[in-house]
Enzyme design. Structure first.
Site, PDB file in Angstrom:
ATOM      1  N   HIS A   4      -5.191  38.101  31.717  1.00  0.00           N
ATOM      2  CA  HIS A   4      -5.223  36.578  31.537  1.00  0.00           C
ATOM      3  C   HIS A   4      -6.320  36.183  30.610  1.00  0.00           C
ATOM      4  O   HIS A   4      -6.289  35.152  30.034  1.00  0.00           O
ATOM      5  CB  HIS A   4      -5.021  36.203  32.856  1.00  0.00           C
ATOM      6  CG  HIS A   4      -5.047  34.708  33.002  1.00  0.00           C
ATOM      7  ND1 HIS A   4      -4.117  33.716  32.325  1.00  0.00           N
ATOM      8  CD2 HIS A   4      -6.030  33.789  33.336  1.00  0.00           C
ATOM      9  CE1 HIS A   4      -4.227  32.372  32.688  1.00  0.00           C
ATOM     10  NE2 HIS A   4      -5.773  32.250  33.089  1.00  0.00           N
ATOM     11  N   HIS A  36      -7.327  33.548  27.599  1.00  0.00           N
ATOM     12  CA  HIS A  36      -8.593  32.265  27.300  1.00  0.00           C
ATOM     13  C   HIS A  36      -9.321  32.770  26.253  1.00  0.00           C
ATOM     14  O   HIS A  36      -9.929  31.583  25.581  1.00  0.00           O
ATOM     15  CB  HIS A  36      -9.341  32.273  28.852  1.00  0.00           C
ATOM     16  CG  HIS A  36      -8.517  31.488  30.079  1.00  0.00           C
ATOM     17  ND1 HIS A  36      -8.409  30.154  29.943  1.00  0.00           N
ATOM     18  CD2 HIS A  36      -8.146  31.910  30.960  1.00  0.00           C
ATOM     19  CE1 HIS A  36      -7.783  29.839  30.756  1.00  0.00           C
ATOM     20  NE2 HIS A  36      -7.638  31.026  31.457  1.00  0.00           N
ATOM     21  N   GLU A  93      -4.375  25.890  30.620  1.00  0.00           N
ATOM     22  CA  GLU A  93      -3.631  26.936  31.268  1.00  0.00           C
ATOM     23  C   GLU A  93      -2.310  26.867  30.628  1.00  0.00           C
ATOM     24  O   GLU A  93      -2.015  27.870  30.280  1.00  0.00           O
ATOM     25  CB  GLU A  93      -3.674  26.609  32.691  1.00  0.00           C
ATOM     26  CG  GLU A  93      -4.984  27.206  33.390  1.00  0.00           C
ATOM     27  CD  GLU A  93      -5.591  28.593  33.349  1.00  0.00           C
ATOM     28  OE1 GLU A  93      -4.844  29.384  32.937  1.00  0.00           O
ATOM     29  OE2 GLU A  93      -6.716  28.628  33.777  1.00  0.00           O
ATOM     30  N   SER A 108      -0.690  34.688  28.134  1.00  0.00           N
ATOM     31  CA  SER A 108      -0.744  35.851  28.915  1.00  0.00           C
ATOM     32  C   SER A 108       0.540  36.232  29.643  1.00  0.00           C
ATOM     33  O   SER A 108       0.600  37.185  30.480  1.00  0.00           O
ATOM     34  CB  SER A 108      -1.910  35.885  29.892  1.00  0.00           C
ATOM     35  OG  SER A 108      -1.795  34.674  30.752  1.00  0.00           O
TER      36      SER A 108
HETATM   37  N1  H2B Z   1     -11.064  30.312  39.085  1.00  0.00           N
HETATM   38  C1  H2B Z   1     -11.223  31.407  38.524  1.00  0.00           C
HETATM   39  N2  H2B Z   1     -12.125  32.434  38.689  1.00  0.00           N
HETATM   40  N3  H2B Z   1     -10.713  31.334  37.340  1.00  0.00           N
HETATM   41  C2  H2B Z   1      -9.696  30.454  36.897  1.00  0.00           C
HETATM   42  O1  H2B Z   1      -9.005  30.535  35.919  1.00  0.00           O
HETATM   43  C3  H2B Z   1      -9.661  29.382  37.761  1.00  0.00           C
HETATM   44  C4  H2B Z   1     -10.426  29.122  39.112  1.00  0.00           C
HETATM   45  N4  H2B Z   1      -9.038  28.062  37.315  1.00  0.00           N
HETATM   46  N5  H2B Z   1     -10.314  28.371  39.781  1.00  0.00           N
HETATM   47  C5  H2B Z   1      -9.080  27.005  38.361  1.00  0.00           C
HETATM   48  C6  H2B Z   1      -9.448  27.154  39.650  1.00  0.00           C
HETATM   49  C7  H2B Z   1      -7.995  25.970  37.693  1.00  0.00           C
HETATM   50  O2  H2B Z   1      -6.650  26.181  37.883  1.00  0.00           O
HETATM   51  C8  H2B Z   1      -8.427  24.483  37.703  1.00  0.00           C
HETATM   52  C9  H2B Z   1      -9.686  24.096  37.359  1.00  0.00           C
HETATM   53  O3  H2B Z   1      -8.136  24.266  39.290  1.00  0.00           O
HETATM   54 FE    FE Z   2      -6.800  30.731  33.637  1.00  0.00          FE
END
Ligand code: H2B
Ligand code: FE
Length: 309
Positions: A169, A174, A214, A234
């Site tokens: 992912h 990303h 996302e 992903s």
């Molecule tokens: N933490 C981590 N380690 N990876 C992420 O992709 C992630 C996260 N996404 N915490 C966040 C939450 C996101 O979905 C939002 C900002 O809540």
């Molecule tokens: Fe993510």
């Protein structure tokens, strides 16, 4: 309000101990929960992230043949699905990552190599993380152009499913977009808006983040709709579904997007379409202007600190 927030890059070291869940241990419904070998491996990889300090060389992981096999299945399936579906920026950057950072069906790239590449492109760097951070911590790091990346891979029994971020992912979804200057600026803007914001505003920013970074879709120059969100890029299944005409597509907007509810464990019923990364950045700036905060913030890239104005 006087919510604490990181002022210098080193302050991000304090997030390492505050992982929400699925860090060194797994919940019972995780595909790897009953596999002691997987749990041990997972634990060992997360310890590097737990001990990592800003400025150090990023952990090098020697991936096993079984892990590489899982990566290969996903890599090949996604590369095929990207044709005609991934946005122009992603299609442009992935070959550069193959050339410069060891991306290939047979190799899981190292975050040190990707971080160095991103630094040259947009100033973004990666740092390792044990698992899910709170929205606040995760978003705050973007103010420093820092992206938290996991290094473990999903369980081999379910190559096309993961309940949490994993190396596939992060590195396929990303990392490529973080090399694009307009996308990097968009992420940076969300990060700055999140510093010292109220819990309510953090939730709205997290929702904007969800429907852009996302699960975002965007309009291409030729008018077609493509994907740039990492959750879509992903997952071969979700990438095909998102562009199939089945889910509802709405224009990204300040009125609808921040309050839209969403499921986290199944395909999205609604996606938002951005006109461009630049227009999405303007949207975040407009949102930031509505945030109830008694000060302004600016990032100083020379000192890597936040200036409070
Ligand atoms: N933490 C981590 N380690 N990876 C992420 O992709 C992630 C996260 N996404 N915490 C966040 C939450 C996101 O979905 C939002 C900002 O809540
Ligand atoms: Fe993510």
């Amino acid at each position: 309000n006087d919510v604490w927030f990181p002022r210098k890059k080193r302050d991000l070291d304090t997030f390492a101990e505050k992982v929400l869940e699925m860090g060194e241990d797994l919940p019972s419904d995780h595909p790897g929960a009953l596999d002691p070998e997987y749990r041990k491996r997972r634990y060992d990889i997360t310890q590097f992230a737990k001990q990592y300090k800003s400025g150090q060389k990023l952990p090098h992981i020697e991936y096993t043949q079984s892990e590489k096999d899982t990566w290969k299945v996903i890599y090949n399936a996604l590369k095929e699905a990207y044709k005609g579906r991934a946005c122009a920026e992603h299609l442009h950057i992935l070959p550069l990552l193959e050339k410069n950072c060891g991306y290939s069906p047979d190799n899981i790239p190292q975050i040190e190599d990707i971080s160095n590449f991103l630094k040259d492109c947009t100033g973004f760097t990666l740092r390792p993380v044990m698992g899910l951070l709170t929205s606040r911590d995760f978003l705050n790091a973007f103010a420093f152009r820092v992206f938290h990346s996991t290094q473990y891979i999903r369980h081999h029994s379910k190559p096309f499913y993961t309940p949490e971020p994993d190396v596939c992912h992060e590195l396929l979804g990303h990392a490529p977009l973080l090399a694009d200057p307009d996308f990097a600026e968009f992420c940076h803007e969300i990060g700055l808006a999140s510093l010292g914001a109220s819990d309510e505003d953090i939730n709205k920013l997290a929702t904007i983040f969800w429907f852009t970074v996302e699960f975002g879709l965007c309009k291409e120059k030729d008018g077609s709709i493509r994907a740039y969100g990492a959750g879509v890029l992903s997952s071969k299944g979700e990438l095909e579904y998102a562009l199939s005409g089945e889910p509802e597509l709405k224009p990204l907007s300040l009125t609808d997007t921040p309050c839209q509810s969403y499921p986290i464990t199944k395909y999205q019923p609604v996606y938002f379409v951005a006109e461009s990364f630049k227009s999405a950045t303007n949207l975040v700036r407009q949102f930031a202007a509505t945030i109830d905060r008694k000060f302004d913030v600016r990032y100083n890239p020379y000192t890597e600190t936040i200036e409070v104005l």
